[in-house]
Design a protein around this motif. Structure first.
Motif, PDB file in Angstrom:
ATOM      1  N   GLU A  98      89.766 -42.175  -5.594  1.00 39.04           N
ATOM      2  CA  GLU A  98      90.118 -40.874  -5.613  1.00 39.04           C
ATOM      3  C   GLU A  98      91.496 -40.655  -5.979  1.00 39.04           C
ATOM      4  O   GLU A  98      91.586 -39.558  -6.936  1.00 39.04           O
ATOM      5  CB  GLU A  98      89.909 -40.405  -4.074  1.00 39.04           C
ATOM      6  CG  GLU A  98      89.439 -39.090  -3.902  1.00 39.04           C
ATOM      7  CD  GLU A  98      88.901 -38.914  -2.482  1.00 39.04           C
ATOM      8  OE1 GLU A  98      89.537 -38.337  -1.447  1.00 39.04           O
ATOM      9  OE2 GLU A  98      87.809 -39.225  -2.073  1.00 39.04           O
ATOM     10  N   ARG A 122      92.572 -40.516  -9.873  1.00 36.07           N
ATOM     11  CA  ARG A 122      92.017 -39.580 -10.596  1.00 36.07           C
ATOM     12  C   ARG A 122      92.956 -38.327 -10.451  1.00 36.07           C
ATOM     13  O   ARG A 122      92.890 -37.228 -11.390  1.00 36.07           O
ATOM     14  CB  ARG A 122      90.741 -38.952 -10.311  1.00 36.07           C
ATOM     15  CG  ARG A 122      89.579 -40.038 -10.643  1.00 36.07           C
ATOM     16  CD  ARG A 122      88.307 -39.452 -10.657  1.00 36.07           C
ATOM     17  NE  ARG A 122      87.346 -40.532 -10.964  1.00 36.07           N
ATOM     18  CZ  ARG A 122      86.526 -41.114  -9.829  1.00 36.07           C
ATOM     19  NH1 ARG A 122      86.823 -40.556  -8.628  1.00 36.07           N
ATOM     20  NH2 ARG A 122      85.849 -41.929 -10.015  1.00 36.07           N
ATOM     21  N   GLU A 123      93.982 -38.368  -9.663  1.00 39.40           N
ATOM     22  CA  GLU A 123      94.861 -37.119  -9.597  1.00 39.40           C
ATOM     23  C   GLU A 123      95.778 -36.971 -10.652  1.00 39.40           C
ATOM     24  O   GLU A 123      96.085 -37.763 -11.468  1.00 39.40           O
ATOM     25  CB  GLU A 123      95.883 -37.462  -8.189  1.00 39.40           C
ATOM     26  CG  GLU A 123      94.951 -37.481  -7.167  1.00 39.40           C
ATOM     27  CD  GLU A 123      95.028 -36.242  -6.095  1.00 39.40           C
ATOM     28  OE1 GLU A 123      95.625 -35.367  -6.490  1.00 39.40           O
ATOM     29  OE2 GLU A 123      94.144 -36.308  -5.004  1.00 39.40           O
ATOM     30  N   ARG A 177      98.143 -39.285 -13.671  1.00 38.01           N
ATOM     31  CA  ARG A 177      98.225 -38.996 -15.274  1.00 38.01           C
ATOM     32  C   ARG A 177      99.600 -38.909 -15.534  1.00 38.01           C
ATOM     33  O   ARG A 177      99.913 -39.448 -16.768  1.00 38.01           O
ATOM     34  CB  ARG A 177      97.058 -37.934 -15.404  1.00 38.01           C
ATOM     35  CG  ARG A 177      96.660 -37.860 -16.937  1.00 38.01           C
ATOM     36  CD  ARG A 177      95.834 -36.906 -17.362  1.00 38.01           C
ATOM     37  NE  ARG A 177      95.218 -36.286 -16.362  1.00 38.01           N
ATOM     38  CZ  ARG A 177      94.508 -35.118 -16.348  1.00 38.01           C
ATOM     39  NH1 ARG A 177      94.549 -34.402 -17.858  1.00 38.01           N
ATOM     40  NH2 ARG A 177      93.986 -34.570 -15.696  1.00 38.01           N
TER      41      ARG A 177
END
Lengths: 318, 299
Positions: free
Chosen positions: A208, A211-212, A216
């Motif tokens: 989870e 993917r924040e 990135r």
């Protein structure tokens, strides 16, 4: 924060109170009271003696009286008397506590040591061969009875290495090396099982977080991979992991019940089994309550730790 | 000749594959979730063994003989135990106990817990608060410890073992179903049912309950492995299934400790049977969870 802590404390007290009623009732479900059992093993029954003993032990009093007397004793830290060994239960439990605690903490240590890194690796390599291997390994850990794993390890040691598990318990203060040898194998057997759950939670929490947006950003600014994964991501993924470690602790105590028996370690959990088999009900009642207290305290500690680690919680739930 | 050709053409066109998802739903599941399919095969194997135990076994699982501690071989596939009973036949028959106790306690526990969760989640308010607290209390003991005390209080018998194993499942099932009911309760179709004047019982049973089936199946599958493990542990400690039923857990307790060195097969095979059965249900449960309820993933 204060409101949150008060609320958690209140819930813990209510839970323990309810648990005491459940345990007390369960022990009354069992056929025959302690006096019957004591006399049964004696072989003959003198009714007058029996009445006398019933009065002494208070089992002829109404249940409500027996209950309140028991709760009073437990609240004062009096764990009652073992009728089988004819001595205060606390004197039997006390020397056994370090054994169970050492085993529990070693097992917890191994489960975190294995569970967290493998969970992170599994998440980073999602749906690649390594992920599959780790997931199958963790599921295998959840599927094996810890006591069987322990037996297989002992068997392997005995057959392949000619090593014999020590029959008597070695105190760490007498011989630390022998003590660690004795505890490492059972702790690994229990810890492997627990690590499986920790690994699964770590993996899904990491998936989870990875993917924040901020992850990135970290990649985009050219941060090193290890730093992004192990510092930026793991830090935020650790909250559910803390929770599961707390739940694991309770789970672990359950696992110790059988593991201590297999490895012949004189711990509290094994004493519970012995007391049940000997039908030493007062001891069973007190030990079970004792375990409930430990579990509730562990959960309370996790709740507080959680609030401390995640500032959002104390404002939300207070 | 030309006619035959024409027929061939017709025959060919008839067997041309039609454009649709390839294979059955089961086949697609197997392709997408190979691990889950492997788990399904293991579970089928377990069920098959339990059903065909009488056919598959080569000896009477409970009759003792003088062939004590014979090593695995042609006569006794997996060897014999300290009372001369054929281990292979005992393991084959033990699958019945594991499956029966596992299934029965899982169903009792999840259905009871599910109903509590349904009422608690649908009613809300004080009912919810009270049942939540009671469930918290029941969870204050580790599963195995609660099952152990229950088994001790009830006494050793097959039905009692089932009760002892199912009770600790109740609060865990109640929590999962309650959470799912809380979400469904707020959906528009439930609101419209209410607007149409449907009674609470009808809404709860006809409109909400069917939609909790996904999480329920996932929960039950995941619990099945756990129940089998608890049964094994209870029987191992001598508080589970009494003689003469051949229970995998008890096979490990009597024989293993004393004869492990002389007869390692007594330790290896029953434990492997437990592990494979539980591994199968776990693999299947995981795949079902991913397929049926993505929200529960990793929980």
């Amino acid at each position: 924060m204060r409101g949150y802590v008060t609320k958690r404390l209140l819930i813990a007290v209510v839970t323990l109170f309810g648990m005491s009623i459940v345990i007390f009732s369960l022990m009354r479900l069992a056929p025959g009271n302690i006096v019957d059992i004591l006399f049964e093993s004696a072989g003959y029954v003198d009714q007058a003696d029996k009445k006398q003993l019933e009065r002494e032990l208070g089992v002829d009093r109404p249940l409500a009286v027996q209950y309140s007397r028991w709760v009073g004793e437990v609240a004062r830290g009096d764990l009652g008397k073992s009728y089988r060994y004819d001595m205060p239960a606390w004197r039997i439990i006390k020397p056994r506590l370090p054994v169970t605690l050492e085993l529990a903490f070693l097992a917890l240590f191994f489960s975190i040591l294995l569970g967290v890194p493998f969970g992170v690796l599994s998440a980073v390599r999602q749906d690649r061969p390594l992920d599959y291997v780790l997931r199958v390994l963790s599921l295998a850990g959840l599927s094996m009875p810890a006591f069987w794993l322990g037996m297989i390890i002992i068997l392997f040691f005995v057959r392949a290495l000619g090593w014999m598990p020590s029959i008597t318990y070695v105190s760490p203060f007498v011989d630390l090396k022998a003590n660690l040898w004795q505890f490492t194998v059972p702790a690994l057997a229990v810890g492997y099982r627990s690590s499986a759950l920790i690994m699964r939670i770590t993996r899904s929490a990491m998936l989870e977080v990875l993917r924040e947006d901020y992850i990135r950003t970290a990649w985009a600014k050219g941060q090193r991979g290890t730093l992004v994964v192990w510092r930026h991501a793991l830090k935020n993924a650790s909250l559910p992991v803390i929770t599961v470690v707390g739940i694991e602790f309770a789970f672990l105590i359950g696992g110790l019940v059988v593991t201590e028996t297999v490895f012949n370690l004189p711990g509290v959990a094994r004493y519970l089994v012995d007391a049940i088999l000997l039908r030493d009900y007062p001891v069973v009642q007190n030990l079970t309550m004792f375990i409930a207290v430990v579990v509730v305290l562990a959960n309370l500690a996790v709740d507080l730790l959680y609030a401390w680690a995640d500032p959002r919680i104390k404002y939300e739930k207070a | 000749m030309a006619q035959v050709r024409a027929l061939d053409v017709v025959a060919d066109t008839q067997i041309l594959p039609i454009e649709r998802p390839r294979g059955s739903a089961l086949g697609r599941f197997a392709r997408k979730k190979p691990l889950g399919a492997a788990g399904g095969i293991l579970v089928l194997l377990l069920v098959g063994t339990a059903v065909l135990a009488d056919v598959l076994s080569t000896h009477d699982p409970v009759r003792t003989s003088t062939n004590v501690l014979v090593a695995p071989g042609a006569d006794f596939f997996l060897g014999t135990d300290n009372l001369g009973r054929d281990l292979y036949s005992r393991i084959v028959h033990g699958s019945r106990i594991s499956l029966l106790v596992g299934l029965a306690s899982t169903i009792v526990g999840t259905v009871l817990g599910g109903l509590i969760g349904l009422i608690s989640g649908y009613a809300g308010g004080k009912t919810d608060l009270l049942s939540q607290r009671v469930m918290d209390i029941m969870q204050a003991l580790p599963i195995l410890v609660l099952a152990l005390v229950l088994a001790a209080a009830l006494g050793p018998s097959l039905p009692n073992a089932i009760v002892a194993i199912s009770i600790p499942i109740v609060p865990r099932a109640a929590r999962v179903i309650r959470a799912s009911v809380l979400g469904i309760r707020e959906l528009t179709y439930v609101e419209s049912a209410r607007a149409l004047g449907a009674r609470h019982v009808r809404i709860a049973l006809r409109h909400i309950l069917p939609n909790t089936m996904g999480p329920f199946i996932v929960l039950a599958t995941a619990q099945l492995g756990g129940s089998i493990l608890v049964e094994a542990a209870l029987s191992f400690l001598g508080l589970g299934i009494p003689e003469p039923y051949p229970s995998w857990g008890r096979m490990l307790s009597i024989a293993a400790a004393e004869y492990a060195e002389r007869a390692p097969w007594l330790v290896i095979w029953p434990g492997l049977a437990i592990s494979l059965a539980v591994f199968g249900t776990n693999l299947l449960g995981d795949a079902l969870r991913d397929t049926l309820d993505p929200r529960l993933r990793g929980s």
